[in-house]
Design an enzyme around this catalytic site. Sequence first.
Site, PDB file in Angstrom:
ATOM      1  N   LYS A 229       0.834  -1.212   0.000  1.00 29.23           N
ATOM      2  CA  LYS A 229       0.000   0.000   0.000  1.00 29.23           C
ATOM      3  C   LYS A 229       0.866   1.259   0.000  1.00 29.23           C
ATOM      4  O   LYS A 229       0.373   2.357  -0.292  1.00 29.23           O
ATOM      5  CB  LYS A 229      -0.964  -0.003   1.198  1.00 29.23           C
ATOM      6  CG  LYS A 229      -2.125  -0.956   0.950  1.00 29.23           C
ATOM      7  CD  LYS A 229      -3.226  -0.830   1.976  1.00 29.23           C
ATOM      8  CE  LYS A 229      -4.379  -1.763   1.613  1.00 29.23           C
ATOM      9  NZ  LYS A 229      -5.319  -1.916   2.731  1.00 29.23           N
ATOM     10  N   HIS A 278      -2.285 -12.771  -0.351  1.00 28.84           N
ATOM     11  CA  HIS A 278      -3.161 -12.664   0.825  1.00 28.84           C
ATOM     12  C   HIS A 278      -4.581 -12.196   0.500  1.00 28.84           C
ATOM     13  O   HIS A 278      -5.399 -12.038   1.393  1.00 28.84           O
ATOM     14  CB  HIS A 278      -2.523 -11.784   1.917  1.00 28.84           C
ATOM     15  CG  HIS A 278      -2.606 -10.300   1.686  1.00 28.84           C
ATOM     16  ND1 HIS A 278      -1.658  -9.606   0.970  1.00 28.84           N
ATOM     17  CD2 HIS A 278      -3.522  -9.365   2.076  1.00 28.84           C
ATOM     18  CE1 HIS A 278      -1.990  -8.314   0.941  1.00 28.84           C
ATOM     19  NE2 HIS A 278      -3.124  -8.145   1.610  1.00 28.84           N
TER      20      HIS A 278
HETATM   21 FE   LIG Z   1      -4.365  -6.374   1.905  1.00 29.60          FE
END
Ligand SMILES: [Fe+2]
Length: 375
Positions: A229, A278
């Site tokens: 991110k 994930h």
């Molecule tokens: Fe994630």
Amino acid sequence: MAEHAVLFVDDEGNILKAVQRLLRNEPWKVLTASRGSEALEILDQTPAQVVVSDQRMPEMSGVDLLQAIRERRPSMVRMMLTGYTEMNVAVEAINRGEIYRLITKPWNDEELKATLRQAFDHFDLKEEIKRLNQITREQNLKLQDMNRNLEQKVRERTKQLAEKHQELRVAYIQTIRALAEAVDAKDPHTYGHSERVGVYASKMARELGLPKELIERVYIAGLLHDVGKIGVRDEVITKPDRLTREEYAEIMEHPEIGARILQPVAFLSDLIDCVRHHHEWYDGSEQGYPARLRGDRIPLPSRIILVADTVEAMSSDRPYRKGLPLDAVMQELHKYSGSQFDPNCVDVCLRLIEREGEAFIRKDQKFDIDAFLEV
Ligand SMILES: [Fe+2]
């Protein structure tokens, strides 16, 4: 080496004189005594290596004298002068005095000298063996001492290495946590998210009975699962409204970006696939990304992290809603068990929530992975 000396003991003065004459030019000191008691007195004061004693003497026989000398000076070479016929005496002398040679009277001069020479050699050789044995013993003791020191040093070094190793380990985990916090800091509403995902995932991994090494990997992967991110624009991550299709596509790239961030870090190579996958769905359906892996093809740490991530996200406050109650979270896990989630992971998570209740999702829980692994 000490001067060679021989002690002759005989009650006949002529014999002693003859011996002294015979050995006048030899490099040995020649001592004489006419009785056993005198011989012992001389030996108390003068070191001699060889003694030659007559057998038949008043007061003390030759056998008794040689036995007494054997007890006082065991290293002395003992010889006896006997007549040809005294065989029984010879046997007794050998048995009691451990004598080196018997010399028969009358003797041959050259043979007597040769015998004395051999006796001194014999004495010197035994002394040399004694000396070497002593050196060997001392060196063995020194060696044992050095070994002990070495063992001590090895123990100290091993301890230092273990401490260094522990320091490095702490630094490693702190660095990874700092990285996780950097990710969470992009959005003020997700403070502590990565750490909590790591904690929930570790508990689930232990509940699954995984080995310590794998539990640790699950923890670290949990901390780093959203590291990608960092590469997604802040306004997309923090946007309170519904995301556009393009924005959602951008968010969906974070697992791949995360894998790329970890790629060059050799000691994190085990985690790359755990991070990359994930967001895969257990049933392999197309909601999962990036590879649409299915079932066991998805790394186990990723399957665990997806459940932990969901529990953490649902139970936390967001700008547009309060955190959901545990019941709702559990219902969600049930609902998607077998489709989005690995049913085994759901089972262990539900078991933990049932056991720990609200404590399982408490926001301020302190967690130390090393202490956790010790239990
Ligand atoms: Fe994630």
